[in-house]
Design an enzyme around this catalytic site. Structure first.
Site, short mmCIF file in Angstrom:
data_model
loop_
_atom_site.label_atom_id
_atom_site.label_comp_id
_atom_site.label_asym_id
_atom_site.label_seq_id
_atom_site.Cartn_x
_atom_site.Cartn_y
_atom_site.Cartn_z
CG HIS A 69 84.57 106.75 127.34
ND1 HIS A 69 84.37 108.12 127.39
CD2 HIS A 69 83.72 106.29 126.40
CE1 HIS A 69 83.44 108.46 126.52
NE2 HIS A 69 83.00 107.37 125.90
CG ASP A 71 88.21 109.53 127.90
OD1 ASP A 71 87.50 108.53 128.11
OD2 ASP A 71 88.79 109.72 126.81
CG ASP A 102 80.19 110.13 124.37
OD1 ASP A 102 80.47 108.99 124.78
OD2 ASP A 102 80.75 110.64 123.38
CD GLU A 136 85.42 106.15 123.18
OE1 GLU A 136 84.95 105.63 122.14
OE2 GLU A 136 85.24 107.34 123.48
CD GLU A 165 80.88 105.04 123.33
OE1 GLU A 165 80.30 106.13 123.07
OE2 GLU A 165 82.02 104.99 123.81
CG HIS A 351 81.61 114.34 120.77
ND1 HIS A 351 82.66 113.87 120.00
CD2 HIS A 351 81.45 113.42 121.74
CE1 HIS A 351 83.12 112.73 120.48
NE2 HIS A 351 82.38 112.45 121.55
#
Length: 405
Positions: A69, A71, A102, A136, A165, A351
């Site tokens: 992904h 995003d 990520d 995602e 991932e 994150h």
């Protein structure tokens, strides 16, 4: 100062683009241009506000797809970042930026792995593909799941899929995900009767009524897990009742909960058991379910063995197979019959503020991806792997080569 290898240069380009979900900000176009130069057929599959890319090189099977992904999650407070999150910097060997781990670093590593592999093996057997989405980190409604539906509708099958991932814990490649638990969400409303706290006989407090049932849901053993999966877990993520006043009995209690479950249970069995508990406690309630994904497992086979061998040769370590952690878009691909693995950089800062990854890890990850290509599709390559990629990358091209099933 780290040498700006092709992998790092591409990663920096992608990381400069503020592609907070569901935005793509041109990332897929950058990748598509690189792949088109290798002979990939490029197909954009937008659904709603989501950008999706399907790129394929070769018409025959077996098909090895790289999935990921473009995003990223929101940055959080900008003033708490040591450097702007979309102005990537390499400091003391670490690459800092939102999405470094990520998973734009993985995407860059996938592309450069393919570039080297195709240069050495222009007539490789089978096909290579990229499945990329900008949905995602968001609701995952118009992203990979829609692309997979489109591929299934036209009979296009993925044999093996590597999802980028971030799976590693200390060294890139030390952990690979060969499956994921299922995720089932529930939104429960327990109905009572609002009233004055001084007159409880004229009210019905849903908190008091629901508490024993919620305690039972939180403490019972759902299953014992299995060889590949930990036991199923139940967690309450949100709970709310009342008006905010001190003297009002609430009329409704709202609870949001999640099950992470193994292959020892099905979503239908979980729903049945929850309903039985709520009913036995004589609650008046409404309950809405949302299935985020069924559990999947890729057992020992072509993809697992090729990945283990590629990591061993490139990095000199033995990898651990794991099914822990959250969900991934692999849950949409595995039900088609594909063997699915996840392999990416160290996940310690994903994150978080000041997300980062070791810059050299992206070069190593690219070597590992190239090794997977080599073992699954690379027989009869004209040129051996570059000796400066990985600690043992000059090993025989035939070493641990896997034939298609």
């Amino acid at each position: 100062m780290n040498e700006l290898t092709p992998t790092l240069e591409l990663a920096l380009d992608l990381l400069r683009r503020p592609s907070v979900t569901p935005e793509d900000e041109g990332c897929q176009e950058v990748i598509a241009a690189r792949l088109a130069g290798l002979g990939f057929a490029i197909e954009y599959l937008p659904f709603g506000e989501v950008n999706n890319l399907w790129a394929r090189r070769g018409n025959d099977g077996p098909l090895l797809a790289f999935a990921g992904h473009t995003d990223v999650v929101p940055t959080g407070p900008l003033e708490l970042w040591q450097s702007p999150p979309f102005e990537p910097q390499i400091r003391d060997g670490m690459l800092y930026a939102r999405g470094a781990a990520d998973m734009k670093g993985s995407l860059a590593a996938m592309v450069t792995a393919c570039e080297r592999f195709v240069a050495r093996c222009p007539d490789h057997r089978g096909a290579i593909a990229f499945l990329l989405t900008s949905d995602e980190e968001g609701p995952s409604v118009n992203g990979t799941v829609r692309v997979v539906e489109a591929l299934e509708a036209r009979g296009e099958k993925i044999t093996w899929c590597v999802v980028g991932e971030p799976t590693s814990t200390e060294r890139v490649g030390d952990v690979v995900k060969n499956g994921r638990r299922g995720s089932l969400n529930g939104r429960l409303t327990v109905h009572g009767v609002q009233g004055h706290v001084a007159y409880p006989h004229l009210a019905d407090n849903p908190v008091h009524g629901a508490a024993p049932a919620l305690a039972e849901l939180a403490t019972i053993t759902w299953d014992q897990g299995s060889e590949h999966f930990p036991p199923t877990t139940f967690q309450i993520s949100n709970i709310h009742a009342g008006t905010g006043a001190e003297n009002v009995v609430p009329g409704d209690l709202h609870v949001v909960f999640n099950f992470r479950y193994s292959t020892a249970l099905t979503a239908a069995q979980i729903k049945q058991r929850v309903t039985a508990i709520l009913t036995r406690h004589d609650l008046r309630y409404t309950l809405d379910w949302r299935l985020s994904g069924e559990p999947f497992l890729t057992p020992a086979g072509d993809l697992v063995e090729a990945t283990r061998a590629a990591i061993r040769v490139a990095s000199g370590i033995e990898t651990e197979l794991s099914t822990t952690g959250g969900t991934s878009d692999g849950r949409f691909i595995a039900p088609t019959g594909a063997q699915v693995l996840e392999l990416g950089p160290v996940n310690a800062t994903i994150h978080k503020l000041n997300e980062c990854v070791r810059a050299d890890d992206l070069n190593m990850l690219s070597a590992q991806y190239e090794g997977i290509l080599e073992r699954l599709l690379g027989r009869n390559c004209a040129v051996p792997p570059r000796p400066d990629i990985g600690i043992n990358a000059s090993a025989s091209a035939a070493d641990n080569t896997i034939a298609p099933s």
